[in-house]
Write a protein that holds these residues in place. Structure first.
Motif, PDB file in Angstrom:
ATOM      1  N   GLN A 253       0.856  -1.187   0.000  1.00  0.00           N
ATOM      2  CA  GLN A 253       0.000   0.000   0.000  1.00  0.00           C
ATOM      3  C   GLN A 253       0.889   1.233   0.000  1.00  0.00           C
ATOM      4  OE1 GLN A 253      -3.543   0.204   2.414  1.00  0.00           O
ATOM      5  NE2 GLN A 253      -3.403  -1.955   2.979  1.00  0.00           N
ATOM      6  N   ILE A 254       0.425   2.279  -0.677  1.00  0.00           N
ATOM      7  CA  ILE A 254       1.215   3.501  -0.805  1.00  0.00           C
ATOM      8  C   ILE A 254       1.126   4.344   0.468  1.00  0.00           C
ATOM      9  CG2 ILE A 254       1.591   5.608  -2.118  1.00  0.00           C
ATOM     10  CD1 ILE A 254       2.318   3.052  -3.602  1.00  0.00           C
ATOM     11  N   ASN A 255      -0.090   4.586   0.921  1.00  0.00           N
ATOM     12  CA  ASN A 255      -0.300   5.390   2.125  1.00  0.00           C
ATOM     13  C   ASN A 255      -0.256   4.482   3.356  1.00  0.00           C
ATOM     14  OD1 ASN A 255      -0.704   7.802   0.635  1.00  0.00           O
ATOM     15  ND2 ASN A 255      -2.810   7.164   0.200  1.00  0.00           N
ATOM     16  N   LEU A 256       0.746   4.709   4.207  1.00  0.00           N
ATOM     17  CA  LEU A 256       0.953   3.811   5.347  1.00  0.00           C
ATOM     18  C   LEU A 256       0.117   4.195   6.564  1.00  0.00           C
ATOM     19  CD1 LEU A 256       4.843   3.475   5.120  1.00  0.00           C
ATOM     20  CD2 LEU A 256       3.126   1.828   4.343  1.00  0.00           C
ATOM     21  N   THR A 257       0.046   5.481   6.864  1.00  0.00           N
ATOM     22  CA  THR A 257      -0.666   5.917   8.063  1.00  0.00           C
ATOM     23  C   THR A 257      -2.147   5.558   7.977  1.00  0.00           C
ATOM     24  OG1 THR A 257       0.869   7.769   8.305  1.00  0.00           O
ATOM     25  CG2 THR A 257      -1.192   7.885   9.533  1.00  0.00           C
ATOM     26  N   GLY A 258      -2.602   4.782   8.941  1.00  0.00           N
ATOM     27  CA  GLY A 258      -3.995   4.362   8.961  1.00  0.00           C
ATOM     28  C   GLY A 258      -4.305   3.180   8.067  1.00  0.00           C
ATOM     29  N   ALA A 259      -3.283   2.633   7.392  1.00  0.00           N
ATOM     30  CA  ALA A 259      -3.523   1.503   6.481  1.00  0.00           C
ATOM     31  C   ALA A 259      -3.813   0.226   7.257  1.00  0.00           C
ATOM     32  CB  ALA A 259      -2.308   1.302   5.574  1.00  0.00           C
ATOM     33  N   PHE A 260      -4.626  -0.631   6.645  1.00  0.00           N
ATOM     34  CA  PHE A 260      -4.994  -1.917   7.250  1.00  0.00           C
ATOM     35  C   PHE A 260      -4.424  -3.039   6.372  1.00  0.00           C
ATOM     36  CE2 PHE A 260      -7.839  -5.497   8.117  1.00  0.00           C
ATOM     37  CZ  PHE A 260      -7.834  -5.498   9.505  1.00  0.00           C
ATOM     38  N   PHE A 261      -3.627  -3.908   6.986  1.00  0.00           N
ATOM     39  CA  PHE A 261      -2.965  -4.984   6.243  1.00  0.00           C
ATOM     40  C   PHE A 261      -3.469  -6.347   6.711  1.00  0.00           C
ATOM     41  CE2 PHE A 261      -0.095  -1.399   6.105  1.00  0.00           C
ATOM     42  CZ  PHE A 261       0.366  -1.402   4.791  1.00  0.00           C
ATOM     43  N   LYS A 262      -3.548  -7.268   5.760  1.00  0.00           N
ATOM     44  CA  LYS A 262      -3.911  -8.656   6.063  1.00  0.00           C
ATOM     45  C   LYS A 262      -2.837  -9.583   5.511  1.00  0.00           C
ATOM     46  CE  LYS A 262      -8.968  -8.200   6.057  1.00  0.00           C
ATOM     47  NZ  LYS A 262     -10.231  -8.690   5.443  1.00  0.00           N
ATOM     48  N   LYS A 263      -2.666 -10.711   6.178  1.00  0.00           N
ATOM     49  CA  LYS A 263      -1.748 -11.714   5.655  1.00  0.00           C
ATOM     50  C   LYS A 263      -2.275 -12.246   4.326  1.00  0.00           C
ATOM     51  CE  LYS A 263       0.415 -13.716   9.803  1.00  0.00           C
ATOM     52  NZ  LYS A 263       0.570 -14.978  10.569  1.00  0.00           N
TER      53      LYS A 263
ATOM     54  N   LYS B 236      -0.783 -11.301  14.573  1.00  0.00           N
ATOM     55  CA  LYS B 236      -2.117 -11.765  14.215  1.00  0.00           C
ATOM     56  C   LYS B 236      -2.216 -11.812  12.702  1.00  0.00           C
ATOM     57  CE  LYS B 236      -4.104  -9.727  18.424  1.00  0.00           C
ATOM     58  NZ  LYS B 236      -5.062  -8.750  18.986  1.00  0.00           N
ATOM     59  N   ASN B 237      -3.391 -12.093  12.209  1.00  0.00           N
ATOM     60  CA  ASN B 237      -3.570 -12.195  10.757  1.00  0.00           C
ATOM     61  C   ASN B 237      -3.713 -10.840  10.075  1.00  0.00           C
ATOM     62  OD1 ASN B 237      -3.439 -15.006  10.798  1.00  0.00           O
ATOM     63  ND2 ASN B 237      -5.647 -15.213  11.159  1.00  0.00           N
ATOM     64  N   SER B 238      -3.796  -9.776  10.879  1.00  0.00           N
ATOM     65  CA  SER B 238      -3.932  -8.431  10.302  1.00  0.00           C
ATOM     66  C   SER B 238      -3.184  -7.437  11.167  1.00  0.00           C
ATOM     67  CB  SER B 238      -5.407  -8.040  10.172  1.00  0.00           C
ATOM     68  OG  SER B 238      -6.021  -7.996  11.451  1.00  0.00           O
ATOM     69  N   LEU B 239      -2.974  -6.254  10.584  1.00  0.00           N
ATOM     70  CA  LEU B 239      -2.259  -5.205  11.298  1.00  0.00           C
ATOM     71  C   LEU B 239      -2.780  -3.844  10.831  1.00  0.00           C
ATOM     72  CD1 LEU B 239       0.120  -4.683  13.313  1.00  0.00           C
ATOM     73  CD2 LEU B 239       1.576  -4.356  11.293  1.00  0.00           C
ATOM     74  N   TRP B 240      -3.171  -3.000  11.788  1.00  0.00           N
ATOM     75  CA  TRP B 240      -3.661  -1.655  11.492  1.00  0.00           C
ATOM     76  C   TRP B 240      -2.595  -0.655  11.905  1.00  0.00           C
ATOM     77  CZ3 TRP B 240      -7.622   1.289  14.965  1.00  0.00           C
ATOM     78  CH2 TRP B 240      -7.894   2.549  14.414  1.00  0.00           C
ATOM     79  N   LEU B 241      -2.055   0.083  10.959  1.00  0.00           N
ATOM     80  CA  LEU B 241      -1.018   1.076  11.242  1.00  0.00           C
ATOM     81  C   LEU B 241      -1.652   2.388  11.717  1.00  0.00           C
ATOM     82  CD1 LEU B 241       1.652   0.604   8.413  1.00  0.00           C
ATOM     83  CD2 LEU B 241       1.587  -0.371  10.710  1.00  0.00           C
ATOM     84  N   GLU B 242      -2.247   2.313  12.879  1.00  0.00           N
ATOM     85  CA  GLU B 242      -2.940   3.458  13.468  1.00  0.00           C
ATOM     86  C   GLU B 242      -1.929   4.526  13.900  1.00  0.00           C
ATOM     87  OE1 GLU B 242      -5.932   4.492  17.234  1.00  0.00           O
ATOM     88  OE2 GLU B 242      -4.926   2.551  17.090  1.00  0.00           O
ATOM     89  N   ASN B 243      -2.134   5.753  13.445  1.00  0.00           N
ATOM     90  CA  ASN B 243      -1.268   6.889  13.802  1.00  0.00           C
ATOM     91  C   ASN B 243       0.214   6.569  13.627  1.00  0.00           C
ATOM     92  OD1 ASN B 243      -3.507   8.400  14.402  1.00  0.00           O
ATOM     93  ND2 ASN B 243      -3.331   8.203  16.608  1.00  0.00           N
TER      94      ASN B 243
END
Length: 346
Positions: A136-146, A220-227
């Protein structure tokens, strides 16, 4: 917690300070545990202190002493228990989950600087590597899944500092120790892993060409790059503003268990006397021997109005309810004495 420190319902720890928060909170000294790699240990040796935070910006402080396992730094920018601040500080509101903006607003309000004055600038990563998760290009606030749930996933962030300014990294509450394991280079990042507000880490303060590598390994299976934002601090401007506050700080001449006395030179109009002392109704203030009314600033500290010129300021603390408690105790003792006296006569 809103300054970027880990806190919870029954704890708070000052682990992740910046040059601004250290100084405005009057942190005169910082004691840091040495990394185990620095210690001359035998297999049977015991390490009494564990590294719980990483503060390379303390290189900007003075190393005053060290023991086998610790270093003690002196902060040359600490502003004191009390200082002359612009009355803008009265209107300063604590921000929610915006620690670096709050620190900026605090320093601007205290020094009477324009609201547009900035000390932190968002910095870009030179390279980001995505492993077992989509790019993903925009990292801040991005939500990632395995991508493959059966395999480990991680994101690697790389950047090279361009100046000798301190760099800070904010992590939202979703990025605590339960969601990811963080690494700085090949070593696990030392930070307090439980927090409920956005925290501030200090990955580097270096003007060298050394690349800094930060890795987030999914738990975990996902990661939220909050702030999740990397910032560079304008060190020169911060030093300038802190020096301004130091020049108008409270110079203590006497300190006892419940009274502080000192002098202060208020060189500007429209100033108030601000402190780093937690507010309580038990604090009474006198300016040149005359009582003045105290109030709470930043929903936290003791403050009061003061005029231009040189003043002697005294702060006295009396625990709320102390005198009433003494009276009730004396009355109770008298009643007990009377009852016992009657019983003896009977």
């Amino acid at each position: 917690g809103q300054l970027g420190q880990p806190d919870g319902d029954n704890y708070v720890g000052y682990y992740n300070g910046t040059l601004i928060s250290d100084s405005l909170l009057d942190m005169k000294y910082l004691l840091q545990a040495k990394d185990k790699a620095e210690l001359d240990l035998r297999a049977s040796d015991k390490v009494d202190l564990n590294v719980t935070s990483y503060r390379p910006d303390t290189k900007l402080y003075s190393l005053r002493a060290q023991t086998d396992q610790t270093r003690i730094y002196q902060n040359p920018y600490a502003i004191g228990l009390g200082y002359s601040a612009d009355k803008k500080l009265k209107q300063l509101k604590v921000l929610y989950n915006q620690p670096l903006t709050y620190q900026t607003n605090w320093l601007n309000a205290a020094t009477g600087s324009a609201n547009t004055t900035k000390y932190f600038y968002a910095a870009n990563f030179n390279e980001v590597v995505f492993q077992n998760t989509k790019k993903q290009i925009n990292l801040t606030g991005a939500f990632f899944k395995k991508t493959d749930l059966a395999k480990p996933a991680q994101i690697i962030f790389k950047f090279t500092p361009e100046t000798d300014d301190p760099y800070y990294l904010t992590l939202g509450a979703s990025l605590d120790g339960d969601s990811a394991t963080w690494y700085l280079g090949s070593k696990e990042y030392p930070y307090y892993k439980t927090f409920r507000h956005t925290i501030v880490l200090n990955p580097t303060v270096s003007g060298s060409d050394d690349e800094v590598v930060i890795t987030a390994k999914f738990k975990k299976n996902s990661l939220w790059l909050e702030n999740f934002v990397l910032y560079r601090m304008d060190r020169s401007l911060v030093e300038q503003k802190l020096n301004q506050l130091q020049k108008s700080s409270w110079q203590l001449t006497k300190a006892t268990a419940h009274r502080l006395t000192g002098t202060i030179d208020i060189t500007k109009s429209n100033q108030l006397f601000a402190t780093t002392i937690p507010y309580s109704k038990g604090w009474q203030a006198k300016v040149d021997g005359k009582a003045v009314k105290t109030y709470k600033i930043q929903d936290t500290f003791v403050g009061f109005d003061i005029g231009q010129g040189k003043h002697q300021v005294t702060l006295t603390f009396t625990p709320p309810g102390l005198y009433l408690g003494i009276i009730l105790t004396l009355v109770s003792l008298v009643l007990v004495f009377i009852i016992r006296l009657r019983e003896n006569k009977a």
